[in-house]
Design a protein around this motif. Structure first.
Motif, PDB file in Angstrom:
ATOM      1  N   GLU A   1       1.865 -23.081  -9.458  1.00 53.99           N
ATOM      2  CA  GLU A   1       2.698 -23.622  -7.882  1.00 53.99           C
ATOM      3  C   GLU A   1       4.179 -23.029  -8.460  1.00 53.99           C
ATOM      4  O   GLU A   1       4.537 -22.854  -9.547  1.00 53.99           O
TER       5      GLU A   1
ATOM      6  N   ASP B   1       6.450 -25.421 -10.357  1.00 56.20           N
ATOM      7  CA  ASP B   1       5.824 -26.056 -11.493  1.00 56.20           C
ATOM      8  C   ASP B   1       7.086 -25.851 -12.569  1.00 56.20           C
ATOM      9  O   ASP B   1       7.798 -25.148 -12.484  1.00 56.20           O
TER      10      ASP B   1
ATOM     11  N   ARG C   1      -0.247 -15.460  -5.645  1.00 53.61           N
ATOM     12  CA  ARG C   1      -0.448 -16.754  -6.204  1.00 53.61           C
ATOM     13  C   ARG C   1      -1.608 -17.587  -5.864  1.00 53.61           C
ATOM     14  O   ARG C   1      -2.227 -18.070  -6.467  1.00 53.61           O
TER      15      ARG C   1
END
Length: 176
Positions: A165, A168, A154
């Motif tokens: 994220e 999200d 990520r």
């Protein structure tokens, strides 16, 4: 015959050159007379338009590519992450049902996150390597290493439209 072959080669060279030069096809070579120039000009223009269409078709809009892949891939990747996080371990069910698709989408999303238009730049290679590393840790049921690899994946997504994220909302993941 030799002279005719030379003129044919010259005409072929001019057509090829006009295809390479694209819009710069309004010029004509000196050895051609006006009648020859007029007869070949439509071919030159046709060749340049075909080439410019092909060039536009090959152009990659990286922003749109990342957006499409974000909409397609991230829901599966994030769902897999959340499944692992909630379970607190790598389960056999996860390996059998979700791992293959998740890794496939990790590679696909990594493939879209190029910094340059080149197919395999350093970012793409790094993200694909991390997807493969995650798969190896998940198969070995090494939960903490697998989760660290997902977090590294990520964080290694380049700054821009691809950033995400884990918490999200998938509905607002990519702008319309």
């Amino acid at each position: 015959p030799w002279r005719m072959r030379r003129q044919t080669r010259l005409a072929f060279a001019l057509i090829t050159l006009s295809l390479v030069l694209g819009p710069c096809t309004t010029w004509a070579a000196g050895p051609f007379t006006l009648s020859r120039r007029r007869s070949i000009q439509p071919l030159l223009l046709l060749g340049s338009s075909v080439l410019s269409e092909a060039a536009r078709a090959e152009t990659i809009d990286l922003y749109s590519l990342v957006l499409r892949k974000k909409k397609k891939c991230l829901p599966t990747i994030v769902a897999g992450y959340k499944t692992l996080k909630n379970a607190g371990e790598v389960t056999d069910d996860f390996i059998e049902t979700k791992l293959t698709k998740m890794v496939k989408y990790m590679r696909e999303f990594g493939d879209a996150n190029r910094v340059t238009p080149e197919y395999e730049d350093d970012v793409v290679k790094r993200l694909k390597k991390e997807a493969n590393t995650f798969k190896a840790y998940a198969i070995d049921k090494e939960y903490s290493k697998a989760m660290k690899t997902l977090e590294k994946y990520r964080k290694d997504v380049p700054f821009g439209v691809g950033v995400f994220e884990w918490d999200d909302e998938m509905a607002t993941l990519a702008p319309e």
